[in-house]
Design a protein around this motif. Structure first.
Motif, short mmCIF file in Angstrom:
data_model
loop_
_atom_site.label_atom_id
_atom_site.label_comp_id
_atom_site.label_asym_id
_atom_site.label_seq_id
_atom_site.Cartn_x
_atom_site.Cartn_y
_atom_site.Cartn_z
N GLY A 183 0.82 -1.21 0.00
CA GLY A 183 0.00 0.00 0.00
C GLY A 183 0.85 1.26 0.00
N PRO A 184 1.61 1.49 1.06
CA PRO A 184 2.45 2.68 1.06
C PRO A 184 3.50 2.70 -0.04
N ARG A 185 4.02 1.50 -0.43
CA ARG A 185 5.03 1.47 -1.47
C ARG A 185 4.43 1.92 -2.80
N SER A 186 3.23 1.41 -3.14
CA SER A 186 2.60 1.79 -4.39
C SER A 186 2.23 3.27 -4.39
N ALA A 187 1.70 3.75 -3.26
CA ALA A 187 1.32 5.16 -3.19
C ALA A 187 2.54 6.05 -3.36
N HIS A 188 3.69 5.58 -2.92
CA HIS A 188 4.89 6.39 -3.03
C HIS A 188 5.40 6.43 -4.46
N LEU A 189 5.25 5.34 -5.20
CA LEU A 189 5.82 5.26 -6.54
C LEU A 189 4.85 5.71 -7.62
N VAL A 190 3.60 5.26 -7.54
CA VAL A 190 2.60 5.59 -8.55
C VAL A 190 1.25 5.79 -7.87
N GLU A 191 0.56 6.87 -8.22
CA GLU A 191 -0.77 7.14 -7.69
C GLU A 191 -1.77 7.13 -8.83
N LEU A 192 -2.98 6.64 -8.54
CA LEU A 192 -4.08 6.70 -9.50
C LEU A 192 -5.14 7.64 -8.95
N LEU A 193 -5.40 8.72 -9.68
CA LEU A 193 -6.41 9.69 -9.29
C LEU A 193 -7.55 9.65 -10.28
N THR A 194 -8.78 9.60 -9.77
CA THR A 194 -9.95 9.57 -10.64
C THR A 194 -10.86 10.78 -10.45
N ASP A 195 -10.65 11.53 -9.38
CA ASP A 195 -11.47 12.71 -9.12
C ASP A 195 -10.89 13.92 -9.85
N GLU A 196 -11.71 14.61 -10.64
CA GLU A 196 -11.24 15.71 -11.47
C GLU A 196 -10.63 16.84 -10.65
N SER A 197 -11.29 17.20 -9.55
CA SER A 197 -10.78 18.31 -8.74
C SER A 197 -9.46 17.95 -8.07
N GLU A 198 -9.31 16.68 -7.67
CA GLU A 198 -8.06 16.26 -7.05
C GLU A 198 -6.93 16.29 -8.06
N VAL A 199 -7.19 15.84 -9.29
CA VAL A 199 -6.17 15.88 -10.33
C VAL A 199 -5.74 17.31 -10.59
N ALA A 200 -6.73 18.22 -10.72
CA ALA A 200 -6.41 19.63 -11.00
C ALA A 200 -5.58 20.24 -9.88
N ALA A 201 -5.93 19.91 -8.62
CA ALA A 201 -5.20 20.48 -7.49
C ALA A 201 -3.77 19.97 -7.43
#
Length: 357
Positions: free
Chosen positions: A109-127
């Motif tokens: 979990g923490p390893r993947s979040a550190h290396l690659v993140e997947l964002l699906t929320d438009e506002s979160e991507v923009a921020a």
């Protein structure tokens, strides 16, 4: 006797030569090493070496005869013992593997979040995207591929990189049929950004300071999510991809090109009539043909004829290009609904389109 292929004995820890000799030995009541070597098709020395290994595994036994002879141990017992031992080893290996899987899952979990993140929320991507650009200090590498979106749906709200940050962009030429991409490219090159054009790009991509990269989670469906890559190895690979595309792309300076085209047209463009200018003014505000027709009290077909005539006179291929070039010719006038750009204090940040989610 040939009961199996050369590779099948590896399952109980026997080599190819040992398995071949054992296959010959089980079919004989007793045999010398020389007789076995002839039957197996190998040298006597190789046969003797294989027999000693079979003896260590209790698969062959020496007789007391002179010269020395060999017999096979009862296979159901001897081979069965090896199989049981191998099953036990495999069971222990499976247990260890489960422990490794559990340890990996706990840390993934923490390893993947550190290396690659997947964002699906438009506002979160923009921020997140705006924050990465705001914190950039060296360079931004950008592959611009349709469809384009902005952080808030308004080109004026586009995030920007700071002054002194190098910006290199490659635009897919098919994307210049819409206003957002061309306006952004023009403003980027006006502030010192470098622009190149390519007929096809492999993906959307933004790399910030060679430490983070953004790209669609799926190239075939770019709106399904955005990946933010932090892995140094993956970012380096994406930088290499950008550099490869950059080297093959065509350098372009849109500002210079448009100025040159405008100068050329100023001596040869035939002015259009008043009604065509009215149509162009309304079209430049974003009105559709049906709305323009209702406003001017004419048919939709007549609107399209005026637009087509303006395009032919200007040498433009798209509606946006018609509006842009008509503005350069002064056909829309200062009293039109097309807003004049407001002056921006120096230094001017370079805008970059937000990657699609």
């Amino acid at each position: 006797m040939d009961v199996t292929s050369d590779s099948s004995w590896a399952g109980i820890g026997l080599g190819v030569l040992e398995g071949r000799v054992l296959e010959q030995l089980v079919g004989l009541p007793a045999a010398s090493a020389r007789a076995l070597s002839e039957a197996a098709g190998v040298s006597v020395a190789q046969t003797e070496q294989a027999l000693r290994r079979l003896e260590e595994r209790a698969l062959a036994v020496r007789t007391g005869d002179r010269p020395e002879r060999w017999v096979a141990s009862p296979p159901r017992v001897s081979v069965g013992t090896l199989l049981a031992r191998r099953r036990s080893e495999l069971a222990r290996a499976e247990e260890l593997a489960e422990q490794i899987y559990a340890a990996y899952d706990a840390a993934s979990g923490p390893r993947s979040a550190h290396l690659v993140e997947l964002l699906t929320d438009e506002s979160e991507v923009a921020a997140r995207y705006t924050g990465l650009l705001r914190d950039s200090t060296l360079e931004v590498l950008h592959l611009a591929k349709p469809p384009y979106v902005t952080a808030h749906g308004d080109p004026g709200d586009e995030p920007a990189v700071g002054a002194g940050v190098s910006l290199r962009s490659v635009y897919e030429t098919g994307g210049f049929s819409d206003a957002l991409s061309l306006e952004t490219a023009l403003r980027g090159t006006a502030d010192g950004g470098e622009l190149r054009l390519a007929s096809h790009l492999p993906t959307k991509l933004v790399v910030v300071d060679r430490r983070a990269a953004l790209l669609p989670a799926r190239v075939d469906h770019p709106l399904t999510g955005t990946l933010i890559v932090h892995s140094p190895a993956l970012v380096a690979a994406l930088v290499s991809l950008f550099e490869m595309v950059w080297d093959q792309a065509m350098p372009a300076s849109l500002g210079t090109r448009l100025e040159r085209q405008a100068a050329e047209r100023s001596t040869r463009v035939t002015p259009v009539d008043t009604r065509t200018r009215e149509v162009l003014r309304l079209m430049a505000t974003g009105m559709k043909d049906d709305t323009i027709a209702r406003v001017l009290g004419i048919s939709r077909r007549t609107v399209q004829k005026h637009v087509s005539a303006a395009g032919s006179a200007l040498g433009a291929r798209t509606r946006f290009q018609i509006a842009l070039l008509a503005t350069e010719q002064g056909w829309l006038g200062r009293g039109s609904a097309v807003p004049e750009p407001e002056p921006v204090a120096e230094p001017v940040p370079v805008p970059v389109p937000v990657p699609s989610e």
